[in-house]
Scaffold this motif. Structure first.
Motif, PDB file in Angstrom:
ATOM      1  N   GLN A  83      -8.428  29.318 -16.924  1.00  0.00           N
ATOM      2  CA  GLN A  83      -9.393  28.244 -16.691  1.00  0.00           C
ATOM      3  C   GLN A  83      -9.164  27.693 -15.298  1.00  0.00           C
ATOM      4  N   ASP A 117      -8.862  13.377 -13.346  1.00  0.00           N
ATOM      5  CA  ASP A 117      -7.711  12.471 -13.323  1.00  0.00           C
ATOM      6  C   ASP A 117      -8.039  11.236 -14.159  1.00  0.00           C
ATOM      7  N   PRO A 118      -7.269  10.938 -15.191  1.00  0.00           N
ATOM      8  CA  PRO A 118      -7.594   9.764 -16.010  1.00  0.00           C
ATOM      9  C   PRO A 118      -7.309   8.453 -15.303  1.00  0.00           C
ATOM     10  N   ALA A 119      -6.550   8.528 -14.223  1.00  0.00           N
ATOM     11  CA  ALA A 119      -6.151   7.281 -13.569  1.00  0.00           C
ATOM     12  C   ALA A 119      -7.336   6.658 -12.841  1.00  0.00           C
ATOM     13  N   PRO A 120      -7.483   5.350 -12.931  1.00  0.00           N
ATOM     14  CA  PRO A 120      -8.545   4.704 -12.164  1.00  0.00           C
ATOM     15  C   PRO A 120      -8.182   4.678 -10.684  1.00  0.00           C
ATOM     16  N   SER A 121      -9.198   4.701  -9.868  1.00  0.00           N
ATOM     17  CA  SER A 121      -8.920   4.597  -8.431  1.00  0.00           C
ATOM     18  C   SER A 121      -8.428   3.183  -8.127  1.00  0.00           C
ATOM     19  N   ARG A 122      -7.871   3.035  -6.958  1.00  0.00           N
ATOM     20  CA  ARG A 122      -7.341   1.711  -6.591  1.00  0.00           C
ATOM     21  C   ARG A 122      -8.418   0.641  -6.669  1.00  0.00           C
ATOM     22  N   ALA A 166     -11.302   0.767  -8.421  1.00  0.00           N
ATOM     23  CA  ALA A 166     -11.730   0.508  -9.797  1.00  0.00           C
ATOM     24  C   ALA A 166     -10.736  -0.420 -10.487  1.00  0.00           C
ATOM     25  N   TYR A 167      -9.466  -0.159 -10.227  1.00  0.00           N
ATOM     26  CA  TYR A 167      -8.411  -0.987 -10.816  1.00  0.00           C
ATOM     27  C   TYR A 167      -8.519  -2.425 -10.350  1.00  0.00           C
ATOM     28  N   LYS A 168      -8.711  -2.589  -9.049  1.00  0.00           N
ATOM     29  CA  LYS A 168      -8.797  -3.954  -8.505  1.00  0.00           C
ATOM     30  C   LYS A 168     -10.026  -4.679  -9.046  1.00  0.00           C
ATOM     31  N   GLN A 210     -11.589  -4.118 -11.836  1.00  0.00           N
ATOM     32  CA  GLN A 210     -11.423  -4.486 -13.249  1.00  0.00           C
ATOM     33  C   GLN A 210     -10.552  -5.716 -13.392  1.00  0.00           C
ATOM     34  N   ARG A 211      -9.497  -5.776 -12.578  1.00  0.00           N
ATOM     35  CA  ARG A 211      -8.625  -6.946 -12.626  1.00  0.00           C
ATOM     36  C   ARG A 211      -9.374  -8.200 -12.201  1.00  0.00           C
ATOM     37  N   LEU A 222     -11.407  -9.516 -14.925  1.00  0.00           N
ATOM     38  CA  LEU A 222     -10.642 -10.148 -15.989  1.00  0.00           C
ATOM     39  C   LEU A 222     -10.101 -11.508 -15.574  1.00  0.00           C
ATOM     40  N   THR A 223     -10.328 -11.879 -14.315  1.00  0.00           N
ATOM     41  CA  THR A 223      -9.851 -13.181 -13.859  1.00  0.00           C
ATOM     42  C   THR A 223     -10.780 -14.269 -14.384  1.00  0.00           C
TER      43      THR A 223
END
Lengths: 288, 444
Positions: free
Chosen positions: A3, A9-14, A16-18, A20-21, A24-25
């Motif tokens: 294959q 990649d399951p990890a969020p990009s920097r 996307a992470y920021k 999302q945070r 949540l604020t």
């Protein structure tokens, strides 16, 4: 088969992470939910009202709507009905009215108007009411004139509390009312009226009562006669004098002053002519 | 030493701030998985003065509101190997846990298993100028412990007083208020490689989080997997992780020894991979589904298909019996346990009054491991699961989450550490004073 596709990649990009945070604020969410709409509305309002012409138009239309509402027939006052006032007071009240009828009840300030009417001398109390049918009902309680007081500002009609009800040019305008004179006389109208009442048998001779040094009363009769009354029991002293008059015709004689200030030593002062005559009768010759 | 004291105090301050705010994240950076739990603290007012609790306990009313795990990346032997990879993995897991919790977390307490922990026993004594032992006396006796030269590039991770003695009376838990002439203490100090902590701190900082505490995985899994009696009487906790196997010995509710063996479940997997000529993922799957350490006659007949996609029919259609698999796994598991045995012997575990051994960690789920371990380590072996924590999802209650759960307890009920006590004033560096003196000498 190998294959060749790479797994994501399951990890969020920097970023996307920021992001999302940030979402949540709590303060950020609150700001977005409340602050942003408020700001948009404020901005829109500011932009619209930035223009002078639009601002005046807006205020004028608001004013017009307000006027329209206030001038509906159910709010209009057509006429005024005054009860309990004589002609002179009625005229004064009509002069006090702020505008001519018909006018809206929103333009009538009943409190101010009531205070104004109360300032009229002849009015003791007044109640105002807008009755159904557009009638402004004015119920006036007038002061009852009981005496005249000659004070520093001329002759005044006063009621039994001593408050001025009217002003007169001359005493002769109200011959039916007794005259009281003197400093503090208007504060003790009741006492004066009692004296006047007690002097009913010699009414036609009474000219008035005088308050002497804001302490006691003098009853003044015609022919310059004067009855000096004590501070206490003035009515009783006066009754004694009247009893003397009825028995011995004291006041009809040639006396100027009946002094009743000391109850156990009533004194009379005679005229000069009467004194000479008395001396002559007693056998003395006048010296000159 | 002063620097360490200050940094640990700063982290303690952050931890307090996080507890005040009520949300803190737990991060277990392991070799095979990274777990993140989000804790919400409430009932912060339930602090009872004078209870047998540490200075930050009483804020124990916590609840797990978010939990997430992800496959670990870039971690070998419990140490960060590829930093960008690990950072991505941490981001993944923190994001998932935050999403589940619905709150943003800023403070994180982390644990890791590697970094070659080394235990030291420290002793110190002070003469008491007053008659009664006060809080300052405790601080000064802790500061009087003579610190051994633990080498450059090492960092102290834990320094916990384990025993106090007043004159000839030893075994005091809390000597405050008691009367005596000499106060001495024993302290257990755990050092690790400084670079590992720095890497971890850097990774966490790259994720916009603040590191509010670090703990050794062996220690925290011991706090979670051992029950109170075992901790009191003496027990060893073997945390069989992916890349390392942590060993911690508890006695009288204090950790007195910790070490780690740099072998774990991943080595078993790689043995299978090499022995059976299969990829690591297949080997991992075979290990978890069919693994074991005791072969029986039944296992000869149980054949395991080794799937492959090399295109070679013969290669892709191989089968292997479970006995063969066990034959591959068992020597490695034995090796790990032998190594653990050596560490326990070095620590003098066989002189302990109670020699309970608790196996936990993901590797302890191999069927039959307790039997094998009892042959190597001693008779009293049991399998341990972490204690139950409020709100923990069912998926995170297995033995593999012992260190994560233990870290929750570490956040809620921290044991007294050296830096929880105020340093006596004379221990502070006299450097500023000396500089002032030097200035006077130079100028006058």
């Amino acid at each position: 088969m190998q294959q060749m596709t790479r797994r994501a990649d399951p990890a969020p990009s920097r970023w996307a992470y920021k992001v999302q945070r940030m979402w949540l604020t709590p303060s950020f969410r609150m700001g977005l939910r409340m602050g942003l709409p408020v700001m948009v509305v404020a901005l829109a309002a500011a932009t619209y009202l930035g223009n002078e012409q639009r601002r005046t138009d807006l205020f004028a239309s608001i004013e017009a709507v307000k006027r329209d509402f206030q001038e509906r027939p159910e709010f209009m006052v057509q006429m005024m009905a005054v009860d309990g006032a004589n002609d002179k007071t009625l005229k004064t009240i009509q002069e006090l009215m702020p505008a001519s009828f018909p006018l809206s009840s929103f333009d009538l300030n009943l409190n101010d108007l009531r205070d104004e009417i109360r300032k009229i001398d002849a009015v003791k109390d007044v109640s105002l009411q807008i009755r159904s049918g557009g009638v402004l009902q004015v119920d006036v309680i007038e002061r009852q004139p009981v005496a005249l007081w000659r004070g520093p500002e001329g002759v005044e009609v006063i009621d039994e509390e001593g408050v001025r009800a009217d002003k007169l040019d001359a005493r002769i305008e109200r011959p039916d009312l007794p005259l009281i004179v003197g400093d503090g006389a208007n504060k003790n109208v009741t006492q004066a009226l009692e004296l006047i009442a007690a002097a009913a048998p010699i009414r036609e001779r009474v000219r008035g009562v005088v308050r002497v040094s804001n302490r006691r009363w003098d009853l003044v009769l015609d022919r310059d006669q004067r009855i000096l009354l004590p501070e206490k029991d003035a009515v009783r002293a006066l009754e004694r004098v009247i009893a003397l008059e009825q028995a011995k015709e004291l006041l009809t004689r040639d006396v100027t002053v009946v002094d009743m200030r000391l109850a156990d030593r009533p004194t009379i002062r005679m005229t000069q002519v009467a004194r000479k005559e008395l001396l002559r009768v007693r056998g003395y010759e006048a010296e000159d | 030493m002063i620097e360490l004291y200050e940094t640990q105090r700063a982290m303690r301050g952050l931890r307090k701030a996080a507890l005040q705010r009520g949300v803190i994240a737990i991060l277990d950076v392991g070799t095979s998985k990274i777990a993140c739990l989000v804790l919400r603290f409430d009932r912060t007012d339930a602090f009872v003065e004078g209870e047998d609790i540490g200075s930050m306990a009483g804020q124990a009313g916590f609840r797990v509101v978010g939990a997430a795990t992800t496959r670990s990346r870039g971690v070998r032997f419990g140490e960060i190997d590829a930093m960008a990879e690990t950072e991505r993995a941490i981001r993944t897991v923190v994001q998932a846990a935050q999403k589940m919790a619905g709150v943003r977390v800023d403070h994180v307490i982390a644990t890791f298993s590697g970094a070659r922990p080394r235990s030291y026993g420290l002793a110190g004594a002070v003469e008491l100028d007053g008659q009664q032992v006060s809080e300052e006396d405790i601080g000064s006796v802790l500061a009087s412990c003579d610190v051994p030269d633990y080498g450059a590039g090492r960092e102290v991770l834990h320094a916990q007083p384990v025993n106090f003695a007043l004159d000839h009376r030893s075994g005091l838990n809390d000597p405050r208020g008691q009367i005596g002439n000499t106060l001495s203490c024993d302290m257990h100090m755990l050092t690790v490689d400084a670079s590992v902590i720095q890497n971890l701190a850097y990774c966490i900082k790259r994720c916009d989080l603040e590191l509010a505490g670090v703990a050794s995985s062996a220690y925290v899994s011991g706090t979670a997997a051992l029950i109170e009696d075992e901790k009191e009487l003496g027990a060893a906790c073997i945390d069989m992780g992916g890349g390392t196997t942590g060993v911690s010995i508890f006695m009288r509710k204090h950790m007195i020894y910790a070490d780690s063996v740099r072998m774990g479940g991943d080595h078993v997997t790689s043995d299978i991979s090499m022995g059976l000529q299969v990829p690591m993922t297949t080997a991992e799957r075979i290990k978890t589904f069919h693994g074991g350490v005791y072969a029986t006659g039944m296992d000869d007949r149980e054949l395991i298909d080794l799937d492959g996609d090399s295109g070679d029919w013969e290669h892709d259609r191989r089968t292997v019996s479970r006995t063969e698999l066990i034959g591959i796994m068992r020597p490695r598991v034995e090796e790990i346990l032998e190594e653990v045995r050596a560490r326990l012997d070095a620590a003098g575990f066989d002189h302990m009054p109670s020699q309970q051994i608790v196996l936990t960690g993901g590797g302890s789920q191999i069927p039959g491991l307790d039997g094998l371990a009892s042959k190597i380590l001693g008779q009293q072996v049991r399998l341990g699961r972490p204690l139950r924590v409020h709100g923990l999802p069912q998926a995170a209650t297995g033995p593999g989450f012992a260190s994560a759960v233990g870290l929750c307890c570490f956040a809620a009920h921290p044991q007294d550490e050296w830096w929880d006590f105020d340093m006596p004033v004379e221990r502070y560096p006299a450097r500023s004073l000396q500089r002032a003196m030097k200035w006077f000498k130079d100028n006058w």
